[in-house]
Structures are given as structure tokens and as C-alpha cells.
Design an enzyme around this catalytic site. Structure first.
Site, mmCIF file in Angstrom:
data_model
loop_
_atom_site.group_PDB
_atom_site.id
_atom_site.type_symbol
_atom_site.label_atom_id
_atom_site.label_comp_id
_atom_site.label_asym_id
_atom_site.label_seq_id
_atom_site.Cartn_x
_atom_site.Cartn_y
_atom_site.Cartn_z
ATOM 1 N N GLU A 162 21.634 -3.544 -7.626
ATOM 2 C CA GLU A 162 19.628 -2.954 -7.902
ATOM 3 C C GLU A 162 19.994 -0.697 -7.126
ATOM 4 O OE1 GLU A 162 17.869 -5.838 -7.814
ATOM 5 O OE2 GLU A 162 18.810 -6.655 -9.409
ATOM 6 N N ASN A 204 26.004 -2.576 -10.541
ATOM 7 C CA ASN A 204 24.178 -3.950 -12.054
ATOM 8 C C ASN A 204 23.274 -3.168 -11.081
ATOM 9 O OD1 ASN A 204 24.538 -6.050 -12.762
ATOM 10 N ND2 ASN A 204 23.409 -7.384 -11.615
ATOM 11 N N HIS A 240 16.914 -7.692 -18.248
ATOM 12 C CA HIS A 240 15.803 -8.473 -18.135
ATOM 13 C C HIS A 240 14.583 -7.903 -18.900
ATOM 14 C CE1 HIS A 240 17.140 -11.464 -14.989
ATOM 15 N NE2 HIS A 240 17.647 -10.255 -14.430
ATOM 16 N N GLU A 268 22.633 -10.189 -17.050
ATOM 17 C CA GLU A 268 21.675 -11.292 -16.259
ATOM 18 C C GLU A 268 19.919 -11.944 -17.539
ATOM 19 O OE1 GLU A 268 19.864 -10.272 -12.810
ATOM 20 O OE2 GLU A 268 21.536 -10.099 -11.525
ATOM 21 N N ASP A 270 17.670 -12.476 -20.151
ATOM 22 C CA ASP A 270 16.951 -13.109 -20.648
ATOM 23 C C ASP A 270 15.470 -12.551 -20.817
ATOM 24 O OD1 ASP A 270 15.657 -12.247 -18.282
ATOM 25 O OD2 ASP A 270 15.184 -13.920 -16.693
#
Ligand code: G3I
Length: 461
Positions: A162, A204, A240, A268, A270
Site C-alpha cells: 500500500e 501488494n 477488497h 485479500e 472479500d
């Protein structure tokens, strides 16, 4: 010896003298069973299916058994972050990380190291360094010690996490950026390569799932790194996502990264919704998961899909986005959600308890009909039908929508947990001959007028 030779010879002569018609071996009809778990289905497609997991929950048997059954890659959710592993300078604590890595290794899972350099969950001492040389030395030491400690056990490292801002694609204003400037990212990758030459090294980030200013900036960085020989092997798209918003260009975005010569990982995943979940939201979510998995399968260098948690019971989302959640593949009770089945199907698998495979002995299918409705409620009926084999029992699971409550149910035995109602037979309607069916009915109170059908899954026995 000589006698044996003669015996063989004469047997051969006999065969030659009196040939007999030998029927060719019967061709057995082998029905290949479709893979029945996420990890098996992914492996059959040359992919890895992982999850984030927390050491603190491994003692919960349903958590550990779901983890071990479905996933073949594990990302420690917090245990490898800088504030945990190096809480004070050059004093390292790998206890929790060692434990969860041990669990993953015992299960033959790949391990994703997460994460070496991140502005968040950074100990105060590191965030307070203001000299470039000092911070560079602290960062190199952190990477050398942590990646060195786990060297040989880690398949992929999220080396830097990030580092870009949303919207503009500018570098995030972190202590690393302020004190060391743009060059800190490549310094981190070089240090990680030295510490663990076997691990694949990834950048990432979130909101780089589709093509936008931020993913363009990451793309430019990876292209530059590849051109200059900075060691980078993969890009992690965190994914996400929010309900109904899978970027339409996700596949194209992954492909452009892959074309730079790096692997692409969904790291990741979701897909959150406003809670509580209801049938129609769960159906949309299932479709969203299907889109993400299919996009990955369409890109040969998209080799890993990792969800950010096993069960909706434990997720970071409600803490950060109050009123949202239900983003994962298993519900609070470890029940498979429609998104689970959609992901498995997209990978070419079939849930052994899934009604969808009529050739599967013992399989059942089920359907829902609304038989009556009024302003504040409705009646529903579920029919469970045996496939080509007799079943001795069945289970139907209804996930009720927002504001819906079952006030009566007949010809079935319900048990309720939150908005999930599990229905088993009453006894006389348990055993179904091939092709036979049983039905149960129920009344739903829905004072808010929500008459959306409940989400329905069924299995046998
Ligand atoms: O361990 C302490 C515990 O001792 C204390 O009692 C409790 C009180 O709040 O906090 C616990 O720490 C929490 C930690 O998770 C472990 O549960 C932190 O408060 C909480 O902030 C932390 O949240 C994590 C978050 O990263 C922090 O940024 C989430 O679990 C974790 O899922 C989340 O993961 C990140 C990825 O690393 C990077 N990408 C985004 C993703 C979601 O935010």
C-alpha cells in the site's frame, strides 16, 4: 532350472498350437469426480486457493478444519507485521508467526509472508525515525532478520504494501516516502531478495483491481523495475470489493501486469455488503465471486486467489465499515454461502453435498416457491428431490433476508441461528427413493415488506 525352461516352452507351444480368443479387457467407465474443495479445484487448474488466517482462532475446531479442508495457501493476518515481529528496535519476536507457519507447513500449505514494509501496524520507534540513512538501515535490518528467519518456508512475500494513494496514483505520504523518497521500494525488494532468494517477491495494494490512476502508477513502477532489473516477481491485487462492483476490466488489468513478466495474485479478496445479508445480496455476491475467479482463470499468470478470512464471524470489515460485512465464503456458522459454491463451480469443482451434480450418489436438488403473500409476510415452500440414487436424509439451509423472520414451519424440523434456518426432515419424509421428493412449508413475517426469496442450499444426508 532346465525343467522350468522346458515347461515354459511347452506352454508356449500349446498357446501357439491352440490360440484362444481372448476378449479385450472391458473398458471400465470411470466417472472422474469433480474436485470437491476450493484447493482441489484450484489445483486442477494450476492455481492456489488461499486465505488469511489468525493464530488466535486456530484452537477453534470449525475454524481449523475449514481452513485445512479448503485452502492450500495461508497468509498470517497480523502475525508477521512489523509491530508484532520487531516491537522494539532489533528485538525480534516471531512466536505467533512461527506457530501459524508451523500449522500451515504441517498441512502442506504454501505461506504468504505479509508484510515487510507497510505504513500501518508499524511500531512507534520506526515511525519516529527522521534520518534517511537510519531508516534505510532499520528497514534493511528488519527485512534481513524477518525474511531471513522464515527463509525457505515462504512461497511469496508481500514486500511492500500500500505505497500508493487512491485517486491520484501519487506515492502515499508515509514515513518511508517522506524520509527515504521514491527509492525505498526498490531498496526493500533488493533486501528481500538477499534475505530469501527462493521467495517470490510481490508488491501488494488495494483499489488496483481495475485500471485507474492508482493501478496505472503501480503498473509504471513494475515496468520500470522490470526494465532496470529490480527484483520483483508478482503484483498482489488485494480486491477488497463492494457488492456488485467487480471492475469490468479486472481481467484486462491483470493481463497487462502479466504482460510485464510478473505473476498476478489476488491477495485479500472479500466482497462486502450492508448487513444483514439477504437472499438477493448473497446471490449478487456469488455472482461477483464467480466473476473474480473467472477473470483470474482467464489470465495464465494469475496463479493465486486468496480470500481475506475464512468466516464472516471474524472479519476486519465491521470494525472499519460499521454496518457492512458478510464478505467471505463461509457464514458465521461455517456454512457454505452461495459465493462458496459459485467460486467452486467457477474453478470447475462441485460441492459433494451440492445438489447440482445429479450423477453424484446421494445428491439432492431443491427449489423454492412462494405460495402466498400479503403486505407483511408470505408463505414459502421448499421441495427437496433425490437424484439418481436413494437418499436416507436431507438438510436444507435458508438464509433469511433483512427483517424476515420465520413464524411457523411444517413438515420440517428447523433450528435457527441468527438469520440462518437449518431444516431437517420430520422423520417420515427423510428417506427419498431415486427421483422422489419431499416438501416443507413455512410462513415468514416481513413487517418491512421484504419479500425477497431466502437464499437456499441443500445437501444429503
Ligand atoms: O491484538 C490486539 C489486541 O491485543 C487488542 O485487545 C485489540 C483491541 O482492539 O486489538 C488487537 O489488534 C487488532 C489486530 O487487528 C488484531 O486483531 C487491531 O486493533 C486491528 O487494527 C487489527 O486490524 C487488522 C488491520 O489489518 C490493521 O490495519 C486486521 O485484523 C487485518 O485483517 C487488516 O488486514 C489488512 C491487510 O494487512 C492489508 N490490507 C488491508 C487489510 C484490511 O484492513
Amino acid at each position: 532350472m532346465r525343467r522350468a525352461f522346458i515347461a515354459l516352452l511347452s506352454a508356449g507351444a500349446l498357446l501357439l498350437a491352440a490360440p484362444v480368443a481372448v476378449a479385450p479387457p472391458a473398458l471400465a467407465t470411470i466417472k472422474e469426480a469433480a474436485p470437491g474443495t476450493l484447493k482441489e479445484a484450484a489445483a486442477a487448474k494450476g492455481r492456489v486457493f488461499g486465505t488469511a488466517a489468525a493464530q488466535a482462532h486456530l484452537g477453534e475446531s470449525a475454524y481449523a478444519s475449514t481452513l485445512d479442508r479448503e485452502f492450500n495457501q495461508l497468509t498470517p493476518e497480523n502475525e508477521m507485521k512489523w509491530d508484532t515481529t520487531e516491537p522494539s528496535r532489533n528485538s525480534f519476536n516471531f512466536g505467533a508467526a512461527d506457530q501459524i507457519v508451523g500449522h500451515a507447513q504441517a498441512q502442506g500449505m504454501k505461506i504468504r509472508g505479509h508484510t515487510l514494509v507497510w505504513h500501518n501496524q508499524l511500531p512507534g520507534w520506526a515511525g519516529g525515525i527522521s534520518s534517511r540513512d537510519d531508516l534505510l538501515s532499520a528497514m534493511r535490518n528488519h527485512i534481513a532478520k524477518e525474511a531471513g528467519h522464515f527463509a525457505g518456508k515462504i512461497a511469496y512475500w508481500d514486500v511492500v504494501n500500500e505505497a500508493f494513494q487512491d485517486g491520484s496514483g501519487a506515492r502515499r505520504d508515509s514515513v518511508f516516502q517522506r524520509v527515504m523518497g521514491d527509492g525505498y521500494i526498490e531498496e526493500a525488494f533488493r533486501a528481500a531478495r538477499t534475505a530469501d532468494p527462493a521467495a517470490k517477491l510481490c508488491y501488494n495494494d488495494y483499489n488496483i483491481d481495475g485500471q485507474n490512476a492508482k493501478s496505472n502508477a503501480v503498473y509504471a513502477m513494475v515496468k520500470d523495475f522490470r526494465a532496470r532489473g529490480v527484483p520483483i516477481d508478482c503484483v498482489g491485487l488485494q480486491a477488497h470489493l463492494t457488492l456488485g462492483n467487480v471492475p469490468s476490466d479486472m481481467q484486462a488489468n491483470m493481463q497487462r501486469f502479466a504482460d510485464l513478466g510478473v505473476d498476478v495474485h489476488i491477495t485479500e479478496l472479500d466482497i462486502r455488503m450492508s448487513t444483514p445479508a439477504d437472499g438477493s445480496k448473497l446471490a449478487t455476491q456469488a455472482n461477483d465471486y464467480r466473476k473474480v475467479v473467472s477473470a483470474c482463470l482467464a489470465v495464465s499468470r494469475c496463479t493465486v486467489i486468496t480470500v481475506w478470512g475464512i468466516t464472516d464471524k471474524y472479519s476486519w470489515i465491521p470494525d472499519v465499515f460499521p454496518g457492512e460485512g458478510a464478505a467471505l465464503l463461509f457464514d458465521d456458522n461455517y456454512g457454505k454461502k452461495p459465493a462458496y459454491n459459485a467460486s467452486l463451480e467457477a474453478l470447475g469443482g462441485t460441492d459433494p453435498g451440492d445438489p447440482g451434480d445429479p450423477g453424484d450418489p446421494g445428491a439432492v436438488t431443491c427449489s423454492y416457491t412462494r405460495t402466498a403473500q400479503w403486505d407483511t409476510g408470505f408463505n414459502g415452500q421448499v421441495t427437496i428431490k433425490a437424484g439418481s440414487s436413494r437418499v436416507s436424509s436431507w438438510t436444507a439451509v435458508l438464509t433469511m433476508g433483512s427483517g424476515q423472520q420465520i413464524s411457523g414451519l411444517w413438515n420440517g424440523t428447523p433450528s435457527t441461528s441468527g438469520n440462518v434456518v437449518t431444516v431437517k426432515p420430520v422423520g417420515w419424509n427423510a428417506d427419498l427413493a431415486p427421483g422422489a421428493s419431499a416438501s416443507f412449508g413455512f410462513t415468514v413475517n416481513a413487517p418491512g415488506g421484504n419479500q425477497a426469496p431466502p437464499a437456499l442450499t441443500c445437501s444429503s444426508p
